[in-house]
Design an enzyme around this catalytic site. Structure first.
Site, PDB file in Angstrom:
ATOM      1  N   GLU A 112       0.856  -1.191   0.000  1.00 30.85           N
ATOM      2  CA  GLU A 112       0.000   0.000   0.000  1.00 30.85           C
ATOM      3  C   GLU A 112       0.886   1.233   0.000  1.00 30.85           C
ATOM      4  OE1 GLU A 112      -2.609   2.339   3.408  1.00 30.85           O
ATOM      5  OE2 GLU A 112      -2.726   0.150   3.337  1.00 30.85           O
ATOM      6  N   GLU A 128      -2.815  11.746   3.417  1.00 29.73           N
ATOM      7  CA  GLU A 128      -3.658  11.241   4.506  1.00 29.73           C
ATOM      8  C   GLU A 128      -3.546  12.167   5.703  1.00 29.73           C
ATOM      9  OE1 GLU A 128      -4.720   6.973   6.612  1.00 29.73           O
ATOM     10  OE2 GLU A 128      -2.649   7.341   6.003  1.00 29.73           O
TER      11      GLU A 128
END
Length: 355
Positions: free
Chosen positions: A136, A141
């Site tokens: 990932e 974020e």
């Protein structure tokens, strides 16, 4: 279909500079058909325990949660109209690209606004079909009212950040294993308050560039005023060697890219509370009250700033390589322990109030 696929240019001669890395555009998500190349999750958040329902494409259109505005930009947002009763969840969006992109890819997104606010947990990221196998990559974020973006990798055990070449000195953790530190991942914080939240919007937005290469994974962030001329306009090709030092870099020396990463599906999502934003210790750092009771429940105006405004997403492939896997099947999986106590502890050690 608006999203236009372009043929990968084959057989181009190498540029004179031995270290140059030329890429040509292979896919663009933009304009009226931006959403044609994405799948909508269509389920409640059973991935990170968020107090959210990721609606399907029909609901997203009917509820105006995913649409292209009059300026031609894609809006991806949380429901800011409905009143949510206690024990109910709020509607929002999670989409993943139908295509997957292999080693030798660069993806660029130009955004004018990113979601922020108490209880809000947005991300622009990618993952392989069978997480954690294949890894990932988190490009963007954050949670709640933090002021700086965080970037991270999450992998199987054995991948670490070693000897990076990067401009950020805010390294929160270096072990990328999902088994380490409650799946904190190997996290680097962007040292700019224009990289997240209100600061991002006030600066006119900006651009994130992610290079997924055999030599390592690198991420650049450019606020609106600092976007290089080579990335402005309709750039059909780019050379990452001209972009300067990346903000974050995970060289293959510490993490063999070929072993730990597989073709990636690109993802936008906004969840609410959940394992990260709703963690009591994390939430209290930038917000008052209780995540679900005081924010998700009640009037939707709390979420007036909880939206992405995306001018485009462009994917580039290394010249001479076919890096696109068309309409690859996606088995969505992600553990419910995402960067909770580990991030807060690492941030405290760095003196970052936002973490």
């Amino acid at each position: 279909m608006i999203s236009s696929k372009l043929s990968v240019v084959l057989g181009l001669l190498a540029l004179p500079c031995a270290r140059a890395t030329p890429y040509s555009m292979v896919y663009e998500y933009a304009g009226p058909s931006f959403f044609d190349g994405w799948d909508f999750y269509g389920n409640f958040d059973n991935l990170t325990n968020g107090d959210a329902i990721f609606v399907d494409s029909t609901q997203a259109e009917d509820l105006k949660l995913a649409y292209v505005n009059d300026a031609g930009n894609a809006i991806i947002k949380v429901d800011n109209v409905s009143t949510v009763a206690f024990n109910e969840k709020r509607n929002t969006i999670r989409i993943n690209s139908k295509d997957h992109f292999d080693v030798g890819s660069v993806w660029i997104t130009d955004m004018l606004h990113v979601p922020f606010g108490c209880s809000v947990w947005p991300a622009w990221w990618s993952q392989a079909p069978n997480w954690p196998v294949g890894g990932e990559i988190d490009t963007f974020e954050g949670v709640n009212q933090v002021t700086m973006n965080q970037m991270a990798l999450h992998t199987e055990p054995g991948c670490t950040q070693a000897s990076p070449v990067q401009s950020s000195t805010l390294v929160n953790s270096t072990d990328c294993s999902f088994q380490a530190n409650s799946n904190q991942g190997c996290v680097v914080t962007t040292p700019s308050t224009q990289s997240y939240g209100e600061g991002f919007a006030q600066a006119g937005g900006g651009m994130f560039v992610t290079e997924y290469a055999s030599t390592g994974i690198s991420i650049w962030f450019f606020s609106r005023s600092s976007i290089p001329s080579s990335l402005q306009g309709n750039a059909s090709s780019i050379d990452t060697s001209q972009l300067g030092t990346p903000v974050a870099n995970w060289p293959t020396g510490g993490c063999n890219i070929g072993n730990f990463f597989k073709p990636q599906s690109l993802i936008f999502d906004i969840t609410l509370c959940g394992d990260f934003a709703g963690n009591a210790a994390t939430f209290s750092q930038t917000c008052s009250g209780t995540c679900y009771n005081d924010y998700v429940v009640g009037k939707g105006s709390t979420y007036d700033n909880a939206y992405f405004e995306v001018q485009y997403v462009r994917v580039y492939g290394a010249n001479g390589q076919n890096t696109t896997i068309s309409a690859a099947p996606m088995s969505i999986s992600r553990p419910s322990t995402k960067a909770v106590a580990g991030v807060a502890a690492a941030a405290a050690a760095l003196g970052l109030a936002s973490w």
